[in-house]
Design a protein around this motif. Structure first.
Motif, PDB file in Angstrom:
ATOM      1  N   SER A 116      16.156  -6.798 -18.495  1.00 35.78           N
ATOM      2  CA  SER A 116      15.229  -6.098 -19.386  1.00 35.78           C
ATOM      3  C   SER A 116      13.788  -6.286 -18.924  1.00 35.78           C
ATOM      4  CB  SER A 116      15.383  -6.611 -20.822  1.00 35.78           C
ATOM      5  OG  SER A 116      16.649  -6.295 -21.341  1.00 35.78           O
ATOM      6  N   THR A 117      13.452  -7.511 -18.493  1.00 35.60           N
ATOM      7  CA  THR A 117      12.084  -7.790 -18.063  1.00 35.60           C
ATOM      8  C   THR A 117      11.703  -6.959 -16.852  1.00 35.60           C
ATOM      9  OG1 THR A 117      12.226 -10.053 -18.920  1.00 35.60           O
ATOM     10  CG2 THR A 117      10.474  -9.593 -17.338  1.00 35.60           C
ATOM     11  N   VAL A 118      12.577  -6.886 -15.859  1.00 33.68           N
ATOM     12  CA  VAL A 118      12.309  -6.080 -14.664  1.00 33.68           C
ATOM     13  C   VAL A 118      12.181  -4.604 -15.045  1.00 33.68           C
ATOM     14  CG1 VAL A 118      13.251  -5.285 -12.460  1.00 33.68           C
ATOM     15  CG2 VAL A 118      13.396  -7.705 -13.076  1.00 33.68           C
ATOM     16  N   ALA A 119      13.040  -4.127 -15.950  1.00 32.93           N
ATOM     17  CA  ALA A 119      12.973  -2.731 -16.389  1.00 32.93           C
ATOM     18  C   ALA A 119      11.643  -2.441 -17.072  1.00 32.93           C
ATOM     19  CB  ALA A 119      14.127  -2.419 -17.335  1.00 32.93           C
ATOM     20  N   MET A 120      11.151  -3.384 -17.896  1.00 32.49           N
ATOM     21  CA  MET A 120       9.889  -3.175 -18.606  1.00 32.49           C
ATOM     22  C   MET A 120       8.698  -3.215 -17.654  1.00 32.49           C
ATOM     23  SD  MET A 120      10.354  -5.146 -22.260  1.00 32.49           S
ATOM     24  CE  MET A 120       8.978  -4.238 -22.968  1.00 32.49           C
ATOM     25  N   ALA A 135       3.915  -8.124 -20.442  1.00 35.09           N
ATOM     26  CA  ALA A 135       3.685  -7.503 -19.135  1.00 35.09           C
ATOM     27  C   ALA A 135       3.506  -5.997 -19.273  1.00 35.09           C
ATOM     28  CB  ALA A 135       4.845  -7.819 -18.200  1.00 35.09           C
ATOM     29  N   ALA A 136       4.309  -5.365 -20.118  1.00 36.29           N
ATOM     30  CA  ALA A 136       4.185  -3.920 -20.326  1.00 36.29           C
ATOM     31  C   ALA A 136       2.821  -3.580 -20.917  1.00 36.29           C
ATOM     32  CB  ALA A 136       5.302  -3.420 -21.233  1.00 36.29           C
ATOM     33  N   ALA A 137       2.383  -4.382 -21.895  1.00 36.94           N
ATOM     34  CA  ALA A 137       1.068  -4.151 -22.502  1.00 36.94           C
ATOM     35  C   ALA A 137      -0.037  -4.287 -21.464  1.00 36.94           C
ATOM     36  CB  ALA A 137       0.850  -5.136 -23.657  1.00 36.94           C
ATOM     37  N   ALA A 138       0.073  -5.265 -20.576  1.00 40.30           N
ATOM     38  CA  ALA A 138      -0.942  -5.453 -19.529  1.00 40.30           C
ATOM     39  C   ALA A 138      -0.954  -4.269 -18.569  1.00 40.30           C
ATOM     40  CB  ALA A 138      -0.689  -6.752 -18.777  1.00 40.30           C
ATOM     41  N   ASN A 139       0.215  -3.821 -18.147  1.00 41.32           N
ATOM     42  CA  ASN A 139       0.288  -2.676 -17.241  1.00 41.32           C
ATOM     43  C   ASN A 139      -0.320  -1.421 -17.860  1.00 41.32           C
ATOM     44  OD1 ASN A 139       1.399  -3.687 -14.866  1.00 41.32           O
ATOM     45  ND2 ASN A 139       3.496  -3.469 -15.577  1.00 41.32           N
ATOM     46  N   LEU A 140      -0.183  -1.288 -19.175  1.00 42.83           N
ATOM     47  CA  LEU A 140      -0.670  -0.093 -19.860  1.00 42.83           C
ATOM     48  C   LEU A 140      -2.081  -0.269 -20.399  1.00 42.83           C
ATOM     49  CD1 LEU A 140       2.583   1.033 -21.706  1.00 42.83           C
ATOM     50  CD2 LEU A 140       1.677   1.800 -19.525  1.00 42.83           C
ATOM     51  N   ALA A 190      -0.642   3.906 -26.316  1.00 37.68           N
ATOM     52  CA  ALA A 190      -0.163   2.905 -25.364  1.00 37.68           C
ATOM     53  C   ALA A 190       0.756   1.896 -26.047  1.00 37.68           C
ATOM     54  CB  ALA A 190      -1.346   2.191 -24.717  1.00 37.68           C
ATOM     55  N   VAL A 191       0.431   1.526 -27.294  1.00 44.28           N
ATOM     56  CA  VAL A 191       1.292   0.604 -28.049  1.00 44.28           C
ATOM     57  C   VAL A 191       2.681   1.218 -28.230  1.00 44.28           C
ATOM     58  CG1 VAL A 191       1.687  -0.457 -30.305  1.00 44.28           C
ATOM     59  CG2 VAL A 191      -0.572  -0.596 -29.245  1.00 44.28           C
ATOM     60  N   LEU A 192       2.724   2.482 -28.627  1.00 41.13           N
ATOM     61  CA  LEU A 192       4.019   3.142 -28.816  1.00 41.13           C
ATOM     62  C   LEU A 192       4.745   3.314 -27.486  1.00 41.13           C
ATOM     63  CD1 LEU A 192       3.116   5.826 -31.508  1.00 41.13           C
ATOM     64  CD2 LEU A 192       4.374   3.692 -31.828  1.00 41.13           C
ATOM     65  N   ALA A 193       3.986   3.478 -26.390  1.00 36.48           N
ATOM     66  CA  ALA A 193       4.620   3.532 -25.070  1.00 36.48           C
ATOM     67  C   ALA A 193       5.281   2.201 -24.736  1.00 36.48           C
ATOM     68  CB  ALA A 193       3.586   3.901 -24.007  1.00 36.48           C
ATOM     69  N   VAL A 194       4.617   1.083 -25.075  1.00 33.74           N
ATOM     70  CA  VAL A 194       5.230  -0.238 -24.887  1.00 33.74           C
ATOM     71  C   VAL A 194       6.530  -0.322 -25.677  1.00 33.74           C
ATOM     72  CG1 VAL A 194       4.974  -2.711 -25.312  1.00 33.74           C
ATOM     73  CG2 VAL A 194       3.053  -1.411 -24.409  1.00 33.74           C
ATOM     74  N   MET A 195       6.509   0.188 -26.908  1.00 31.94           N
ATOM     75  CA  MET A 195       7.713   0.164 -27.739  1.00 31.94           C
ATOM     76  C   MET A 195       8.834   1.015 -27.123  1.00 31.94           C
ATOM     77  SD  MET A 195       6.965  -1.835 -30.266  1.00 31.94           S
ATOM     78  CE  MET A 195       5.898  -2.748 -29.141  1.00 31.94           C
ATOM     79  N   ALA A 196       8.471   2.200 -26.607  1.00 28.71           N
ATOM     80  CA  ALA A 196       9.478   3.070 -25.997  1.00 28.71           C
ATOM     81  C   ALA A 196      10.083   2.422 -24.756  1.00 28.71           C
ATOM     82  CB  ALA A 196       8.847   4.421 -25.639  1.00 28.71           C
ATOM     83  N   VAL A 197       9.239   1.749 -23.969  1.00 28.68           N
ATOM     84  CA  VAL A 197       9.740   1.013 -22.803  1.00 28.68           C
ATOM     85  C   VAL A 197      10.688  -0.097 -23.264  1.00 28.68           C
ATOM     86  CG1 VAL A 197       9.085  -0.539 -20.940  1.00 28.68           C
ATOM     87  CG2 VAL A 197       7.761   1.538 -21.333  1.00 28.68           C
ATOM     88  N   GLY A 198      10.315  -0.816 -24.327  1.00 28.91           N
ATOM     89  CA  GLY A 198      11.177  -1.875 -24.853  1.00 28.91           C
ATOM     90  C   GLY A 198      12.501  -1.348 -25.357  1.00 28.91           C
ATOM     91  N   ALA A 199      12.470  -0.198 -26.042  1.00 25.96           N
ATOM     92  CA  ALA A 199      13.714   0.396 -26.545  1.00 25.96           C
ATOM     93  C   ALA A 199      14.631   0.768 -25.387  1.00 25.96           C
ATOM     94  CB  ALA A 199      13.395   1.627 -27.396  1.00 25.96           C
ATOM     95  N   GLY A 200      14.050   1.339 -24.325  1.00 32.37           N
ATOM     96  CA  GLY A 200      14.866   1.664 -23.169  1.00 32.37           C
ATOM     97  C   GLY A 200      15.407   0.425 -22.482  1.00 32.37           C
ATOM     98  N   ALA A 201      14.588  -0.649 -22.454  1.00 30.91           N
ATOM     99  CA  ALA A 201      14.982  -1.874 -21.743  1.00 30.91           C
ATOM    100  C   ALA A 201      16.056  -2.661 -22.470  1.00 30.91           C
ATOM    101  CB  ALA A 201      13.752  -2.754 -21.528  1.00 30.91           C
ATOM    102  N   MET A 202      16.437  -2.244 -23.679  1.00 30.97           N
ATOM    103  CA  MET A 202      17.562  -2.898 -24.348  1.00 30.97           C
ATOM    104  C   MET A 202      18.816  -2.019 -24.310  1.00 30.97           C
ATOM    105  SD  MET A 202      16.356  -2.541 -28.364  1.00 30.97           S
ATOM    106  CE  MET A 202      17.171  -4.081 -28.729  1.00 30.97           C
ATOM    107  N   THR A 203      18.737  -0.889 -23.585  1.00 35.73           N
ATOM    108  CA  THR A 203      19.836   0.083 -23.550  1.00 35.73           C
ATOM    109  C   THR A 203      20.378   0.196 -22.126  1.00 35.73           C
ATOM    110  OG1 THR A 203      18.530   1.340 -25.171  1.00 35.73           O
ATOM    111  CG2 THR A 203      20.431   2.444 -24.219  1.00 35.73           C
ATOM    112  N   ILE A 204      21.432  -0.442 -21.754  1.00 33.50           N
ATOM    113  CA  ILE A 204      22.378  -1.240 -22.541  1.00 33.50           C
ATOM    114  C   ILE A 204      22.666  -2.555 -21.820  1.00 33.50           C
ATOM    115  CG2 ILE A 204      23.547   0.702 -23.675  1.00 33.50           C
ATOM    116  CD1 ILE A 204      25.695   0.543 -21.522  1.00 33.50           C
TER     117      ILE A 204
END
Length: 447
Positions: free
Chosen positions: A358-362, A166-171, A384-398
């Motif tokens: 996490s899904t809602v946050a992403m 979903a994050a990749a699609a949005n971006l 954009a790929v790295l932005a997806v990763m940054a969103v994922g890192a935030g969505a696992m915290t905490i």
């Protein structure tokens, strides 16, 4: 409308999403749709165009990614119900379990959670986790946290898990999922190893009832498990095809411009790759009957439906944000601030910590930052790929008490809440920051 007013509208909108989903228990789908209308009206989007903007945003993102989420979820459902996840876990356990039980559980979780939600996967693998503890005498806390963090790592970074899709699609990079998968596998592996290291550190410092109660008889393996090859195929074949599709589309045309190029470009389309994965998953069904073809599929479709609706609402919210002057004004204020990948991480972490999913946050974070990618210096595909990763890192915290996964881990491991905060919650905090550090290092070479 000035920047201050827009910033207040933006903050109020985020607070509304958090409070409505946590305190008022409003479904995230409705919270995002209401937020889209609220932002549109407050920022002066023409009323006669607002409904159309929301419809376009909702439909566009699902047109890109709806079927991908659906078939990815169906594959995960079949892997769960056919006990293929147990076959994969046994394969790794036989090679590492006796000597390195915590590392075995980390790798098991890392692989199984690519197609299967981490909540379900922890339940599926809980009996195997108990068996490994009793056979090896390893710390129950160490093995439990190794599994929970291994599952959690790939859950937020690697398609076909719905969050990163979903994050990749949005971006705007849904056609470049191969790169998202490659980078996601690397980042999530680092996060998984960080969780493993933490599990080793705290393993002997905390005890649970499992350390005294478990015996080898606690685990009864399901009969007629599918073969290892059949179990792994629905995961790795689509990933391989998507990766080959990305390679085929390189500007250098490594497969030429006909023949192999056409084949790999076709098979590498995410929807085509996942349909092939779905047919490979069907080989895991014990029989083709009403239970497998109807009941199993109904369960998978129901799970996918909720995710697709939230994703569509996130797309609608993002489309309204694009129709406002918010992106332009906020983007201008970011000039020279050099916050780049930190903004999506911080925003996703705040949303995850506040509302639990996490899904809602992403979905929400990626919708918000999509119009800002250029101002953040992330307008390229790799950005954009790295932005997806940054969103994922935030969505696992905490992961803590408002996260359903927190309670799955505590209830199925017999861990008390205080111990879970000191072990599982701290582990997810460490994982998020380690993942962010890896992403920032990658950005030095890839941007």
């Amino acid at each position: 409308m000035d920047l201050l007013t827009l910033s207040i509208i933006f903050i109020v909108t985020i607070v509304f999403i958090v409070i409505s989903t946590t305190r008022w228990h409003l479904h995230p789908f409705l919270a995002l749709i209401f937020a889209a209308y609220g932002v549109g009206i407050a920022t002066g989007v023409p009323l006669l165009k607002l409904g159309e903007t929301i419809r376009v945003g909702f439909g566009n993102i699902l047109g890109y990614i709806g079927l991908v989420i659906l078939f990815g979820t169906l594959i995960g459902t079949i892997l769960e119900k056919s006990h293929a996840a147990i076959s994969m876990a046994n394969f790794i356990q036989r090679r590492l379990g006796e000597r390195h039980p915590a590392l075995a559980m980390t790798l098991i979780g890392y692989i199984v959670s690519i197609p299967v939600f981490c909540d379900s996967a922890f339940v599926i693998l809980s009996s195997l986790r108990k068996s490994l503890i009793s056979k090896t005498g390893a710390s129950a806390v160490a093995v439990t946290i190794a599994l929970s963090t291994g599952l959690y790592a790939s859950h937020t970074f690697v398609p076909p898990t719905p969050g990163p899709i979903a994050a990749a699609a949005n971006l705007g990079i849904s056609d470049n999922l191969g790169m998202v998968i490659v980078v996601g596998l690397l980042v999530s592996l680092c996060a998984a190893l960080a969780g493993y290291s933490w599990s080793r550190y705290i393993g002997d410092r905390y005890k649970t009832d499992e350390d005294l109660q478990l015996s080898v008889t606690d685990y009864e393996e399901p009969a007629n498990l599918p073969s290892t090859g059949k179990a792994f195929a629905p995961i790795f074949v689509p990933i391989l095809l998507i990766a080959l599709g990305s390679v085929a589309n390189f500007p250098s045309h490594p497969f030429g411009q006909e023949g192999l190029f056409t084949l790999f470009a076709f098979l590498g389309k995410p929807i085509n790759a996942l349909i092939i994965g779905f047919f490979l998953a069907m080989r895991l069904m014990p029989a083709l009957n009403k239970e497998t073809l109807n009941d199993w599929m109904s369960d998978g479709l129901q799970s996918a439906g909720l995710i697709i609706m939230i994703t569509g609402a996130g797309g609608a919210f993002g489309q309204v944000l694009k129709a406002t002057p918010m992106a332009e004004l906020i983007g201008g204020s970011l000039d020279g601030m050099n916050i780049s990948l930190l903004l999506p991480f911080i925003l996703a972490a705040a949303l995850k910590t506040a509302q639990g999913s996490s899904t809602v946050a992403m979905v929400t974070t990626s919708a918000i930052i999509a119009p800002l990618l250029g101002d953040l210096g992330l307008a390229s595909d790799m950005g954009a790929v790295l932005a997806v990763m940054a969103v994922g890192a935030g969505a696992m915290t905490i992961s803590h008490a408002n996260d359903s996964y927190f309670w799955v881990v505590t209830q199925f491991s017999g861990m008390d809440v205080a111990t879970a905060y000191r072990t599982h919650t701290v582990a997810t905090l460490i994982q998020g920051f380690v993942a962010l550090a890896v992403i920032l290092i990658l950005s030095l070479f890839l941007l």
